[in-house]
Design a protein around this motif. Structure first.
Motif, mmCIF file in Angstrom:
data_model
loop_
_atom_site.group_PDB
_atom_site.id
_atom_site.type_symbol
_atom_site.label_atom_id
_atom_site.label_comp_id
_atom_site.label_asym_id
_atom_site.label_seq_id
_atom_site.Cartn_x
_atom_site.Cartn_y
_atom_site.Cartn_z
ATOM 1 N N ASP A 202 0.831 -1.193 0.000
ATOM 2 C CA ASP A 202 0.000 0.000 0.000
ATOM 3 C C ASP A 202 0.875 1.255 0.000
ATOM 4 O OD1 ASP A 202 0.961 0.325 2.568
ATOM 5 O OD2 ASP A 202 -0.967 0.100 3.572
ATOM 6 N N ARG A 203 0.253 2.423 0.097
ATOM 7 C CA ARG A 203 0.991 3.685 -0.005
ATOM 8 C C ARG A 203 1.905 3.926 1.185
ATOM 9 N NH1 ARG A 203 -3.545 8.172 1.715
ATOM 10 N NH2 ARG A 203 -4.730 6.805 3.098
ATOM 11 N N ARG A 204 1.742 3.142 2.256
ATOM 12 C CA ARG A 204 2.642 3.238 3.415
ATOM 13 C C ARG A 204 3.814 2.272 3.315
ATOM 14 N NH1 ARG A 204 0.625 7.990 4.990
ATOM 15 N NH2 ARG A 204 -1.510 7.887 5.750
ATOM 16 N N GLY A 205 3.801 1.423 2.275
ATOM 17 C CA GLY A 205 4.864 0.450 2.120
ATOM 18 C C GLY A 205 4.603 -0.852 2.847
ATOM 19 N N ARG A 206 3.352 -1.047 3.299
ATOM 20 C CA ARG A 206 2.994 -2.286 3.997
ATOM 21 C C ARG A 206 2.589 -3.350 2.984
ATOM 22 N NH1 ARG A 206 -1.086 0.912 7.956
ATOM 23 N NH2 ARG A 206 -1.852 1.457 5.861
ATOM 24 N N LEU B 235 19.832 3.326 -3.079
ATOM 25 C CA LEU B 235 18.782 3.361 -2.070
ATOM 26 C C LEU B 235 19.361 3.088 -0.687
ATOM 27 C CD1 LEU B 235 15.936 1.356 -3.851
ATOM 28 C CD2 LEU B 235 16.224 3.835 -3.703
ATOM 29 N N SER B 236 18.645 3.519 0.339
ATOM 30 C CA SER B 236 19.058 3.219 1.704
ATOM 31 C C SER B 236 18.983 1.714 1.936
ATOM 32 C CB SER B 236 18.152 3.937 2.697
ATOM 33 O OG SER B 236 16.826 3.431 2.605
ATOM 34 N N SER B 237 19.711 1.237 2.923
ATOM 35 C CA SER B 237 19.706 -0.205 3.197
ATOM 36 C C SER B 237 18.315 -0.688 3.585
ATOM 37 C CB SER B 237 20.717 -0.529 4.309
ATOM 38 O OG SER B 237 20.426 0.218 5.488
ATOM 39 N N ASP B 238 17.561 0.148 4.306
ATOM 40 C CA ASP B 238 16.208 -0.249 4.698
ATOM 41 C C ASP B 238 15.316 -0.425 3.471
ATOM 42 O OD1 ASP B 238 16.867 -0.231 7.355
ATOM 43 O OD2 ASP B 238 15.947 1.723 7.794
ATOM 44 N N GLU B 239 15.432 0.485 2.520
ATOM 45 C CA GLU B 239 14.580 0.387 1.339
ATOM 46 C C GLU B 239 15.032 -0.739 0.413
ATOM 47 O OE1 GLU B 239 11.142 1.625 -0.807
ATOM 48 O OE2 GLU B 239 11.863 1.506 1.259
ATOM 49 N N ASP C 151 5.792 15.316 -5.451
ATOM 50 C CA ASP C 151 4.759 16.188 -4.878
ATOM 51 C C ASP C 151 3.367 15.596 -5.087
ATOM 52 O OD1 ASP C 151 6.662 18.003 -4.071
ATOM 53 O OD2 ASP C 151 6.397 19.353 -5.787
ATOM 54 N N ARG C 152 3.144 15.015 -6.264
ATOM 55 C CA ARG C 152 1.825 14.448 -6.557
ATOM 56 C C ARG C 152 1.521 13.270 -5.616
ATOM 57 N NH1 ARG C 152 -1.494 14.676 -11.094
ATOM 58 N NH2 ARG C 152 -0.570 16.753 -11.255
ATOM 59 N N TYR C 153 2.499 12.395 -5.400
ATOM 60 C CA TYR C 153 2.283 11.279 -4.475
ATOM 61 C C TYR C 153 2.080 11.768 -3.041
ATOM 62 C CZ TYR C 153 3.368 7.454 -7.716
ATOM 63 O OH TYR C 153 3.329 6.528 -8.744
ATOM 64 N N ARG C 154 2.886 12.728 -2.622
ATOM 65 C CA ARG C 154 2.764 13.226 -1.251
ATOM 66 C C ARG C 154 1.410 13.880 -1.010
ATOM 67 N NH1 ARG C 154 8.822 15.367 -1.912
ATOM 68 N NH2 ARG C 154 9.937 13.580 -1.001
ATOM 69 N N ALA C 155 0.876 14.500 -2.047
ATOM 70 C CA ALA C 155 -0.456 15.110 -1.923
ATOM 71 C C ALA C 155 -1.518 14.054 -1.647
ATOM 72 C CB ALA C 155 -0.800 15.881 -3.196
ATOM 73 N N SER D 274 3.830 7.578 1.795
ATOM 74 C CA SER D 274 4.958 7.780 2.707
ATOM 75 C C SER D 274 6.248 7.983 1.926
ATOM 76 C CB SER D 274 5.106 6.583 3.646
ATOM 77 O OG SER D 274 5.555 5.446 2.937
ATOM 78 N N ASP D 275 7.178 8.711 2.519
ATOM 79 C CA ASP D 275 8.429 9.020 1.834
ATOM 80 C C ASP D 275 9.256 7.774 1.525
ATOM 81 O OD1 ASP D 275 8.059 11.711 1.527
ATOM 82 O OD2 ASP D 275 9.184 12.295 3.309
ATOM 83 N N ARG D 276 9.126 6.751 2.354
ATOM 84 C CA ARG D 276 9.954 5.574 2.075
ATOM 85 C C ARG D 276 9.516 4.875 0.793
ATOM 86 N NH1 ARG D 276 8.891 0.216 5.700
ATOM 87 N NH2 ARG D 276 6.622 0.105 5.593
ATOM 88 N N THR D 277 8.236 4.907 0.483
ATOM 89 C CA THR D 277 7.790 4.291 -0.769
ATOM 90 C C THR D 277 8.210 5.117 -1.976
ATOM 91 O OG1 THR D 277 5.647 5.431 -0.785
ATOM 92 C CG2 THR D 277 5.764 3.312 0.371
#
Length: 408
Positions: free
Chosen positions: A78-82, A184-188, A264-268, A272-275
Motif C-alpha cells: 500500500d501507499r505506506r509500504g505495507r 537506495l538506503s539499506s532499509d529500502e 509532490d503528486r504522491y505526497r499530496a 509515505s516518503d519511504r515508498t
C-alpha cells in the motif's frame, strides 16, 4: 515474395531468416534511441523468437536477460509500504526481463542490411499495377507483395486499414525511470528486495517497481556474450496517475523538475516518503512520460477490416497497456505466426489473402487475451479514483496489511 514492413524488427528478422525478400522501414535513425525500460518475454514469446532469429542471437539475448526464476516472489503493497500480499512462486518460471535497447539492438542486427532507418511513413495505398505500397513522408513509395504495419500504437498502416484509430487512451498516464539499487538506503533495499512490486493507493495513484539484474540474475551464464545496458541491480519503476489535465501538464516537464513534481503528486495523496525513495533517487535523465493506450478487449473489435495483402500486428492492432507485461511478447508471437501462414503461400497451398485471414483470426484472439489481463489492473487503479474506491482503498488496505503480517 517481397514483404515491406513498417517498424517490426522481429518480423523483419524472421522474414530474412526465412529467405523472404524483405525491407523494414523505421522512422528512428538509431535503434538504441528508445526508453531505458525493460521487456518481459515469457516462454511463448521466447519460443516464437527462436523461430525468428539465429540460435546465436538467442544465446546473446538470454545472456543479457534477467531470469524471473532467480527473483523473490512479487509483492503488492500500500501507499505506506505495507505488504498486502505476494505473487506466485517464480522458481519454475522460464520468463526473462531484458532491456528494451538490448532487444532492439539484437533484432536490428538480425535484420541487417534489410533495415532502412530514418524512413517515416505517411500512408499506404496501391501502385498502378494494384500492388500494395508504402508511402513515405518525402513523397517516395515502395511496392511489395505484402505490406505489414508493425508501427506501434499510433500505426499509420493500421489507421489506413481501419479508416480510423485502433485504440484510445486507457485513462492513465505513466511516468518511468531507473534507479540503481545501490543508491537506495539499506532499509529500502531490504523492503523492496530482489522482486518486482506494485503499490496501490487511493485516487488512482499506483507505483510499479520492477527489479532487473542481467548480471547477478543472468538467464544464461555467459559473460562473454552479455550486452545488456543494465550492468548492476536496478529498479525500473512506473508511476501511474489518472489521465487528467493536471497530470497531462506534467508531461511538459523533464529531468529533476519532473521527478520533483511526481514526488509532490504522491505526497499530496499521502504516500509515505519511504515508498517514494525509489523515485527520489532515480537518475533524472531517465525519467520520462507516456500515455496508456488500449484497444478493445473484444476479439471481434480487433483488426476490423477484410483480409488482404495489407495487414498489421502488435500494438498497431491490439495496443496493450504495460500493466500485464505482455505487449512485446504478444507482438513477437504475432510475427512468428504470420510467417508460418506465409510459408503456406510460398508452398503453393494457399493465397496471400487467405494466409493473412488465418493470421488475423489468431491474432485477434491472442490480442484479446492479453488486453483482458492488462485491463484488469488498469480498471482496478481507476476504480480507486472513484469516491467509493478511494474510501474502500483507505479502509481495506490496512486490514489486508495486518492479515499479511500475521500470515508471515
Amino acid at each position: 515474395m517481397r514483404v515491406a514492413v513498417v517498424g517490426g524488427l522481429a518480423l523483419g528478422a524472421g522474414l530474412r531468416r526465412g529467405g523472404y525478400e524483405v525491407s523494414v522501414f523505421d522512422r528512428d535513425i538509431d535503434v538504441s534511441a528508445t526508453g531505458g525500460y525493460h521487456i518481459t518475454l515469457d516462454e511463448r514469446a521466447q519460443s516464437a523468437l527462436e523461430r525468428l532469429v539465429d540460435p546465436a542471437i538467442m544465446r546473446r539475448l538470454r545472456a543479457s536477460g534477467s531470469a524471473l526464476r532467480l527473483r523473490d516472489r512479487d509483492a503488492l503493497w500500500d501507499r505506506r509500504g505495507r505488504v498486502l500480499g505476494y505473487g506466485p512462486d517464480l522458481t519454475g518460471s522460464a520468463s526473462i526481463d531484458v532491456d528494451r535497447i538490448t532487444l532492439r539492438t539484437l533484432l536490428a542486427e538480425a535484420v541487417g542490411d534489410d533495415l532502412h532507418l530514418g524512413r517515416a511513413v505517411s500512408g499506404a495505398g496501391r501502385d498502378e499495377l494494384g500492388r500494395p505500397r508504402v508511402v513515405f513522408t518525402d513523397g517516395s513509395s515502395v511496392a511489395a507483395d505484402l505490406v505489414v504495419g508493425a508501427d506501434g500504437t499510433h500505426s499509420v498502416i493500421a489507421r489506413h486499414l481501419a479508416q480510423g484509430p485502433t485504440n484510445r487512451p486507457a485513462g492513465i498516464i505513466g511516468f518511468s525511470g531507473r534507479t540503481r539499487r545501490a543508491d537506495l538506503s539499506s532499509d529500502e533495499q531490504q523492503r523492496l528486495g530482489e522482486r518486482s512490486t506494485m503499490g496501490i493507493g487511493p485516487r488512482g495513484t499506483a507505483l510499479y517497481v520492477g527489479f532487473l539484474d542481467p548480471v547477478g540474475n543472468a538467464a544464461l551464464d555467459a559473460p562473454e556474450l552479455r550486452m545488456s545496458i543494465t550492468t548492476g541491480p536496478t529498479y525500473i519503476w512506473g508511476a501511474m496517475f489518472p489521465d487528467t489535465a493536471g497530470t497531462q501538464s506534467l508531461r511538459d516537464l523533464c529531468g529533476t523538475r519532473l521527478r520533483a513534481a511526481l514526488l509532490d503528486r504522491y505526497r499530496a495523496h499521502q504516500w509515505s516518503d519511504r515508498t517514494l525513495e525509489v523515485i527520489a533517487r532515480a537518475n533524472p535523465s531517465s525519467v520520462a512520460s507516456f500515455r496508456f493506450n488500449a484497444a478493445s478487449t473484444r476479439a471481434t473489435d480487433l483488426a476490423p477490416w477484410n483480409a488482404s495483402d495489407i495487414t498489421a500486428l502488435g500494438d498497431a492492432v491490439h495496443a496493450t497497456p504495460p500493466t500485464a507485461g505482455m505487449g512485446a511478447g504478444i507482438a513477437i508471437q504475432d510475427a512468428a505466426d504470420l510467417i508460418t501462414q506465409l510459408d503456406a503461400v510460398v508452398g503453393g497451398t494457399t493465397t496471400i489473402t487467405d494466409a493473412v485471414g488465418s493470421f488475423e483470426s489468431r491474432m485477434r484472439q491472442r490480442g484479446s487475451e492479453a488486453l483482458t489481463t492488462a485491463m484488469k489492473t488498469v480498471r482496478l487503479i481507476l476504480w480507486t479514483d472513484t469516491a467509493l474506491g478511494a474510501t474502500a482503498t483507505r479502509i481495506i488496505t490496512p486490514l489486508l496489511a495486518t492479515t499479511a503480517r500475521f500470515r508471515r
